[in-house]
Design a protein around this motif. Structure first.
Motif, PDB file in Angstrom:
ATOM      1  N   LEU A   1      -2.176 -10.091  14.406  1.00  0.00           N
ATOM      2  CA  LEU A   1      -2.130  -9.515  13.288  1.00  0.00           C
ATOM      3  C   LEU A   1      -2.146  -8.132  13.422  1.00  0.00           C
ATOM      4  CD1 LEU A   1      -3.745 -11.706  10.786  1.00  0.00           C
ATOM      5  CD2 LEU A   1      -1.350 -11.291  10.733  1.00  0.00           C
ATOM      6  N   ILE A   2      -2.942  -7.493  14.418  1.00  0.00           N
ATOM      7  CA  ILE A   2      -3.023  -6.127  14.690  1.00  0.00           C
ATOM      8  C   ILE A   2      -1.718  -5.634  15.311  1.00  0.00           C
ATOM      9  CG2 ILE A   2      -4.032  -4.505  16.122  1.00  0.00           C
ATOM     10  CD1 ILE A   2      -5.869  -4.876  14.005  1.00  0.00           C
ATOM     11  N   GLN A   3      -1.060  -6.400  16.297  1.00  0.00           N
ATOM     12  CA  GLN A   3      -0.007  -6.369  16.772  1.00  0.00           C
ATOM     13  C   GLN A   3       1.278  -6.321  15.684  1.00  0.00           C
ATOM     14  OE1 GLN A   3      -0.621  -4.704  19.912  1.00  0.00           O
ATOM     15  NE2 GLN A   3       1.689  -5.413  19.874  1.00  0.00           N
TER      16      GLN A   3
ATOM     17  N   ILE B   1       4.158  -0.808  11.027  1.00  0.00           N
ATOM     18  CA  ILE B   1       3.989   0.430  10.532  1.00  0.00           C
ATOM     19  C   ILE B   1       4.594   1.429  11.446  1.00  0.00           C
ATOM     20  CG2 ILE B   1       1.796   2.143  10.637  1.00  0.00           C
ATOM     21  CD1 ILE B   1       0.033  -0.253   9.604  1.00  0.00           C
ATOM     22  N   GLU B   2       4.797   1.293  12.519  1.00  0.00           N
ATOM     23  CA  GLU B   2       5.331   2.159  13.458  1.00  0.00           C
ATOM     24  C   GLU B   2       6.805   1.908  13.570  1.00  0.00           C
ATOM     25  OE1 GLU B   2       3.750   1.421  17.160  1.00  0.00           O
ATOM     26  OE2 GLU B   2       1.631   2.255  16.745  1.00  0.00           O
TER      27      GLU B   2
ATOM     28  N   ARG C   1      -0.454 -12.095   4.061  1.00  0.00           N
ATOM     29  CA  ARG C   1      -0.946 -10.952   3.123  1.00  0.00           C
ATOM     30  C   ARG C   1      -1.376  -9.804   3.849  1.00  0.00           C
ATOM     31  NH1 ARG C   1      -4.956 -12.590  -1.426  1.00  0.00           N
ATOM     32  NH2 ARG C   1      -6.438 -13.353   0.460  1.00  0.00           N
ATOM     33  N   ILE C   2      -1.901  -9.745   5.151  1.00  0.00           N
ATOM     34  CA  ILE C   2      -2.383  -8.577   5.946  1.00  0.00           C
ATOM     35  C   ILE C   2      -1.152  -7.936   6.098  1.00  0.00           C
ATOM     36  CG2 ILE C   2      -3.584  -7.987   8.056  1.00  0.00           C
ATOM     37  CD1 ILE C   2      -5.275  -9.239   5.869  1.00  0.00           C
ATOM     38  N   VAL C   3      -0.225  -8.486   6.963  1.00  0.00           N
ATOM     39  CA  VAL C   3       1.119  -7.776   7.194  1.00  0.00           C
ATOM     40  C   VAL C   3       1.778  -7.104   5.925  1.00  0.00           C
ATOM     41  CG1 VAL C   3       3.149  -8.142   8.058  1.00  0.00           C
ATOM     42  CG2 VAL C   3       1.372  -9.255   9.365  1.00  0.00           C
ATOM     43  N   ALA C   4       1.881  -7.952   4.852  1.00  0.00           N
ATOM     44  CA  ALA C   4       2.324  -7.281   3.713  1.00  0.00           C
ATOM     45  C   ALA C   4       1.493  -5.908   3.094  1.00  0.00           C
ATOM     46  CB  ALA C   4       2.136  -8.476   2.469  1.00  0.00           C
ATOM     47  N   LEU C   5       0.066  -5.984   3.459  1.00  0.00           N
ATOM     48  CA  LEU C   5      -0.540  -4.945   3.225  1.00  0.00           C
ATOM     49  C   LEU C   5      -0.304  -3.911   4.080  1.00  0.00           C
ATOM     50  CD1 LEU C   5      -3.059  -3.968   1.269  1.00  0.00           C
ATOM     51  CD2 LEU C   5      -4.586  -4.583   3.301  1.00  0.00           C
ATOM     52  N   ALA C   6      -0.001  -4.146   5.408  1.00  0.00           N
ATOM     53  CA  ALA C   6       0.613  -3.079   6.101  1.00  0.00           C
ATOM     54  C   ALA C   6       1.758  -2.450   5.842  1.00  0.00           C
ATOM     55  CB  ALA C   6       0.685  -3.453   7.300  1.00  0.00           C
ATOM     56  N   LEU C   7       2.839  -3.327   5.076  1.00  0.00           N
ATOM     57  CA  LEU C   7       4.075  -2.830   4.693  1.00  0.00           C
ATOM     58  C   LEU C   7       3.861  -2.019   3.485  1.00  0.00           C
ATOM     59  CD1 LEU C   7       6.202  -6.342   4.421  1.00  0.00           C
ATOM     60  CD2 LEU C   7       6.838  -4.128   5.599  1.00  0.00           C
TER      61      LEU C   7
ATOM     62  N   LEU D   1      -4.764  -0.168   8.927  1.00  0.00           N
ATOM     63  CA  LEU D   1      -4.917  -0.704  10.331  1.00  0.00           C
ATOM     64  C   LEU D   1      -6.410  -0.290  10.834  1.00  0.00           C
ATOM     65  CD1 LEU D   1      -3.231  -1.898  12.449  1.00  0.00           C
ATOM     66  CD2 LEU D   1      -2.365  -0.025  13.376  1.00  0.00           C
ATOM     67  N   SER D   2      -6.795   1.035  10.953  1.00  0.00           N
ATOM     68  CA  SER D   2      -8.160   1.262  11.440  1.00  0.00           C
ATOM     69  C   SER D   2      -8.971   0.245  10.926  1.00  0.00           C
ATOM     70  CB  SER D   2      -8.551   2.721  11.296  1.00  0.00           C
ATOM     71  OG  SER D   2      -8.598   2.980   9.853  1.00  0.00           O
ATOM     72  N   THR D   3      -9.182   0.421   9.524  1.00  0.00           N
ATOM     73  CA  THR D   3     -10.001  -0.795   8.597  1.00  0.00           C
ATOM     74  C   THR D   3     -10.051  -2.043   9.123  1.00  0.00           C
ATOM     75  OG1 THR D   3      -9.924   0.663   6.834  1.00  0.00           O
ATOM     76  CG2 THR D   3     -10.665  -1.690   6.577  1.00  0.00           C
ATOM     77  N   ALA D   4      -8.814  -2.596   9.416  1.00  0.00           N
ATOM     78  CA  ALA D   4      -8.629  -4.137   9.979  1.00  0.00           C
ATOM     79  C   ALA D   4      -9.362  -4.144  11.454  1.00  0.00           C
ATOM     80  CB  ALA D   4      -7.228  -4.269  10.100  1.00  0.00           C
ATOM     81  N   PHE D   5      -8.860  -3.213  12.366  1.00  0.00           N
ATOM     82  CA  PHE D   5      -9.415  -3.060  13.666  1.00  0.00           C
ATOM     83  C   PHE D   5     -10.693  -3.101  13.467  1.00  0.00           C
ATOM     84  CE2 PHE D   5     -10.611  -1.322  17.671  1.00  0.00           C
ATOM     85  CZ  PHE D   5      -9.908  -2.046  18.551  1.00  0.00           C
ATOM     86  N   VAL D   6     -11.456  -2.176  12.952  1.00  0.00           N
ATOM     87  CA  VAL D   6     -13.004  -1.908  12.887  1.00  0.00           C
ATOM     88  C   VAL D   6     -13.558  -3.232  12.438  1.00  0.00           C
ATOM     89  CG1 VAL D   6     -14.889  -0.746  12.127  1.00  0.00           C
ATOM     90  CG2 VAL D   6     -12.981   0.552  13.031  1.00  0.00           C
ATOM     91  N   HIS D   7     -13.169  -3.686  11.265  1.00  0.00           N
ATOM     92  CA  HIS D   7     -13.520  -4.643  10.693  1.00  0.00           C
ATOM     93  C   HIS D   7     -13.745  -6.113  11.499  1.00  0.00           C
ATOM     94  CE1 HIS D   7     -14.900  -6.458   6.846  1.00  0.00           C
ATOM     95  NE2 HIS D   7     -14.466  -7.952   7.254  1.00  0.00           N
TER      96      HIS D   7
END
Length: 142
Positions: free
Chosen positions: A96-98, A104-105, A14-20, A118-124
């Motif tokens: 998951l960040i990777q 995303i890229e 779901r995290i990767v899907a959110l990035a999609l 991505l920034s929200t995930a990283f900071v969180h």
């Protein structure tokens, strides 16, 4: 919002899907990237199971957080944080960040919604999982 067990393949997918979908659409380049990098399999899911998670996320977002898809950066960072809370394994967070960055890229463009996600995930995750964040949480609980 659908509930998945913490650190489960579905919660991670779901995290990767959110990035999609963070930029408001899923491009063919992103789909190709998912397949080329075996992202579903790396998360412990079949391609069909990953599609089910993606479809479920889209349904949930339409019900929970209706938004103008012309402005995908309107996904509430708190909602992103709630989904991110389903992952608390440091190794899985890093993976998951990777994977999110890879997706995303893929189109060589980072839209505002993608950057926000991505920034929200990283900071969180950094706040929750870093030793300083853990001591801060312990101090607040006392």
């Amino acid at each position: 919002m659908r509930s998945y067990p913490v650190n489960s393949p579905e919660a991670a997918a779901r995290i990767v899907a959110l990035a999609l979908i963070a930029d408001g659409h899923v491009s063919l380049i992103e789909i190709d990237t998912l397949q080329r990098h075996d992202i579903a399999q790396r998360l412990g899911l079949s391609a069909e199971a990953f599609r089910d998670v993606l479809h479920g996320l889209c349904e949930d977002l339409q019900v929970q957080a209706p938004m103008a898809w012309t402005d995908p950066s309107r996904i509430d960072p708190r909602l992103i944080g709630d989904l991110i809370d389903d992952i608390d394994d440091p190794g899985l967070c890093a993976e998951l960040i990777q994977l999110c960055r890879t997706v995303i890229e893929a189109d060589h463009h980072v839209a505002d919604g993608e950057a926000l996600m991505l920034s929200t995930a990283f900071v969180h995750w950094h706040r929750r999982l870093s030793p300083q964040g853990a001591s801060h949480r312990t101090a607040r609980a006392a």
